[in-house]
Motif scaffolding. Structure first.
Motif, PDB file in Angstrom:
ATOM      1  N   ALA A   1      -8.266  17.723   6.543  1.00 53.31           N
ATOM      2  CA  ALA A   1      -8.215  18.212   7.920  1.00 53.31           C
ATOM      3  C   ALA A   1      -6.791  18.558   8.351  1.00 53.31           C
ATOM      4  O   ALA A   1      -6.592  19.151   9.415  1.00 53.31           O
ATOM      5  CB  ALA A   1      -8.810  17.168   8.861  1.00 53.31           C
ATOM      6  N   GLY A   2      -5.807  18.159   7.535  1.00 51.00           N
ATOM      7  CA  GLY A   2      -4.413  18.463   7.861  1.00 51.00           C
ATOM      8  C   GLY A   2      -3.860  17.603   8.984  1.00 51.00           C
ATOM      9  O   GLY A   2      -3.005  18.047   9.740  1.00 51.00           O
ATOM     10  N   VAL A   3      -4.358  16.363   9.078  1.00 50.82           N
ATOM     11  CA  VAL A   3      -3.868  15.436  10.101  1.00 50.82           C
ATOM     12  C   VAL A   3      -3.535  14.102   9.447  1.00 50.82           C
ATOM     13  O   VAL A   3      -3.930  13.830   8.309  1.00 50.82           O
ATOM     14  CB  VAL A   3      -4.913  15.214  11.225  1.00 50.82           C
ATOM     15  CG1 VAL A   3      -5.236  16.508  11.943  1.00 50.82           C
ATOM     16  CG2 VAL A   3      -6.177  14.565  10.694  1.00 50.82           C
ATOM     17  N   ALA A   4      -2.817  13.261  10.196  1.00 50.88           N
ATOM     18  CA  ALA A   4      -2.540  11.913   9.712  1.00 50.88           C
ATOM     19  C   ALA A   4      -3.801  11.062   9.850  1.00 50.88           C
ATOM     20  O   ALA A   4      -4.608  11.278  10.756  1.00 50.88           O
ATOM     21  CB  ALA A   4      -1.396  11.302  10.518  1.00 50.88           C
ATOM     22  N   GLU A   5      -3.945  10.106   8.966  1.00 56.56           N
ATOM     23  CA  GLU A   5      -5.141   9.243   9.001  1.00 56.56           C
ATOM     24  C   GLU A   5      -5.257   8.513  10.334  1.00 56.56           C
ATOM     25  O   GLU A   5      -6.353   8.350  10.873  1.00 56.56           O
ATOM     26  CB  GLU A   5      -5.100   8.243   7.838  1.00 56.56           C
ATOM     27  CG  GLU A   5      -6.366   7.446   7.683  1.00 56.56           C
ATOM     28  CD  GLU A   5      -6.373   6.580   6.434  1.00 56.56           C
ATOM     29  OE1 GLU A   5      -7.433   5.979   6.165  1.00 56.56           O
ATOM     30  OE2 GLU A   5      -5.351   6.503   5.742  1.00 56.56           O
ATOM     31  N   GLY A   6      -4.128   8.101  10.905  1.00 57.28           N
ATOM     32  CA  GLY A   6      -4.143   7.417  12.195  1.00 57.28           C
ATOM     33  C   GLY A   6      -4.715   8.278  13.303  1.00 57.28           C
ATOM     34  O   GLY A   6      -5.327   7.772  14.251  1.00 57.28           O
ATOM     35  N   THR A   7      -4.539   9.590  13.185  1.00 58.11           N
ATOM     36  CA  THR A   7      -5.071  10.517  14.193  1.00 58.11           C
ATOM     37  C   THR A   7      -6.592  10.433  14.247  1.00 58.11           C
ATOM     38  O   THR A   7      -7.194  10.497  15.319  1.00 58.11           O
ATOM     39  CB  THR A   7      -4.624  11.963  13.880  1.00 58.11           C
ATOM     40  OG1 THR A   7      -3.201  11.994  13.828  1.00 58.11           O
ATOM     41  CG2 THR A   7      -5.134  12.945  14.914  1.00 58.11           C
ATOM     42  N   ILE A   8      -7.205  10.281  13.090  1.00 57.41           N
ATOM     43  CA  ILE A   8      -8.670  10.159  13.031  1.00 57.41           C
ATOM     44  C   ILE A   8      -9.128   8.960  13.849  1.00 57.41           C
ATOM     45  O   ILE A   8     -10.081   9.045  14.622  1.00 57.41           O
ATOM     46  CB  ILE A   8      -9.148  10.046  11.569  1.00 57.41           C
ATOM     47  CG1 ILE A   8      -8.948  11.380  10.856  1.00 57.41           C
ATOM     48  CG2 ILE A   8     -10.607   9.604  11.504  1.00 57.41           C
ATOM     49  CD1 ILE A   8      -9.263  11.347   9.371  1.00 57.41           C
ATOM     50  N   PHE A   9      -8.408   7.837  13.722  1.00 57.90           N
ATOM     51  CA  PHE A   9      -8.848   6.616  14.391  1.00 57.90           C
ATOM     52  C   PHE A   9      -8.448   6.557  15.863  1.00 57.90           C
ATOM     53  O   PHE A   9      -8.859   5.665  16.584  1.00 57.90           O
ATOM     54  CB  PHE A   9      -8.369   5.385  13.611  1.00 57.90           C
ATOM     55  CG  PHE A   9      -9.066   5.273  12.280  1.00 57.90           C
ATOM     56  CD1 PHE A   9     -10.430   5.030  12.218  1.00 57.90           C
ATOM     57  CD2 PHE A   9      -8.375   5.478  11.099  1.00 57.90           C
ATOM     58  CE1 PHE A   9     -11.094   4.955  11.006  1.00 57.90           C
ATOM     59  CE2 PHE A   9      -9.027   5.405   9.883  1.00 57.90           C
ATOM     60  CZ  PHE A   9     -10.387   5.146   9.843  1.00 57.90           C
ATOM     61  N   ARG A  10      -7.688   7.551  16.329  1.00 59.88           N
ATOM     62  CA  ARG A  10      -7.452   7.677  17.764  1.00 59.88           C
ATOM     63  C   ARG A  10      -8.635   8.382  18.425  1.00 59.88           C
ATOM     64  O   ARG A  10      -8.846   8.255  19.623  1.00 59.88           O
ATOM     65  CB  ARG A  10      -6.160   8.449  18.033  1.00 59.88           C
ATOM     66  CG  ARG A  10      -4.952   7.561  17.927  1.00 59.88           C
ATOM     67  CD  ARG A  10      -3.685   8.267  18.364  1.00 59.88           C
ATOM     68  NE  ARG A  10      -2.730   8.009  17.288  1.00 59.88           N
ATOM     69  CZ  ARG A  10      -2.030   8.911  16.643  1.00 59.88           C
ATOM     70  NH1 ARG A  10      -2.097  10.170  16.997  1.00 59.88           N
ATOM     71  NH2 ARG A  10      -1.227   8.574  15.674  1.00 59.88           N
ATOM     72  N   VAL A  11      -9.386   9.137  17.617  1.00 64.51           N
ATOM     73  CA  VAL A  11     -10.535   9.880  18.131  1.00 64.51           C
ATOM     74  C   VAL A  11     -11.837   9.147  17.835  1.00 64.51           C
ATOM     75  O   VAL A  11     -12.747   9.111  18.667  1.00 64.51           O
ATOM     76  CB  VAL A  11     -10.573  11.306  17.534  1.00 64.51           C
ATOM     77  CG1 VAL A  11     -11.785  12.075  18.019  1.00 64.51           C
ATOM     78  CG2 VAL A  11      -9.288  12.055  17.851  1.00 64.51           C
TER      79      VAL A  11
END
Length: 180
Positions: free
Chosen positions: A24-34
């Motif tokens: 997805a081209g994002v940091a893994e932490g970004t996923i868990f913010r959503v």
């Protein structure tokens, strides 16, 4: 999120959030913010993949054509594409048991999706409902069922599938010479 679908399909839904984030081209932490957890991420992804909305919009766009046979053939192509695109994901879900695990409110309800698709086909038939001998909703349900089965077995091209629906399976009777 759409970038995760090919990944989920290719890896049979056994994929890490790190790998999803990379694709997805994002940091893994970004996923868990959503998303609170991987299950919620997968549920949202599946809800997006199985959302009948885009297919319904495509079917509604066909509605302007005056020829019923053309409208139904175009709808068959649209439905076939949807079912064919989602078949690998459905098979992965069945084999992984993930369908049981995903309990988020956004989880996919196949019955509701088919009902919405059938309603869209019913609306497509609407202007010519007087031309068919069964209720438009019944004809639409038959068409959706035929496309589902045809997608699995590749029995008929779209044109012939619609011809069978509208004309039946009997050969036309040959014209007889009038008696003297």
């Amino acid at each position: 999120m759409a970038a995760t679908l090919p990944l989920l399909r290719a890896e049979g839904l056994n994929v890490s959030t790190r790998r999803i984030a990379e694709c997805a081209g994002v940091a893994e932490g970004t996923i868990f913010r959503v998303f609170p957890d991987k299950g919620a991420l997968i549920s949202a992804t599946l809800a997006h993949a199985f959302d009948p909305g885009p297919t319904i919009e495509s079917i509604k766009a066909i509605g302007g054509d005056p020829d019923l046979r053309f409208r139904l053939r175009t709808a068959v192509h649209t439905l076939t594409r949807r079912f064919r695109d989602n078949a690998p994901l459905m098979m992965s879900l069945r084999s992984s048991g993930l369908a049981v695990m995903t309990s988020a409110p956004a989880a996919f309800d196949p019955g509701e999706a088919l009902a919405r698709l059938t309603a869209a086909i019913t609306e497509l038939i609407g202007p010519d409902a007087h031309l068919v001998r069964l209720p438009a909703e019944t004809v639409a349900g038959l068409l959706v069922s035929m496309v589902l089965m045809n997608n699995r077995n590749h029995i008929l091209p779209a044109e012939e599938l619609v011809d069978v629906l509208l004309d039946g399976v009997l050969s036309p009777e040959p014209e007889k010479e009038p008696a003297c």
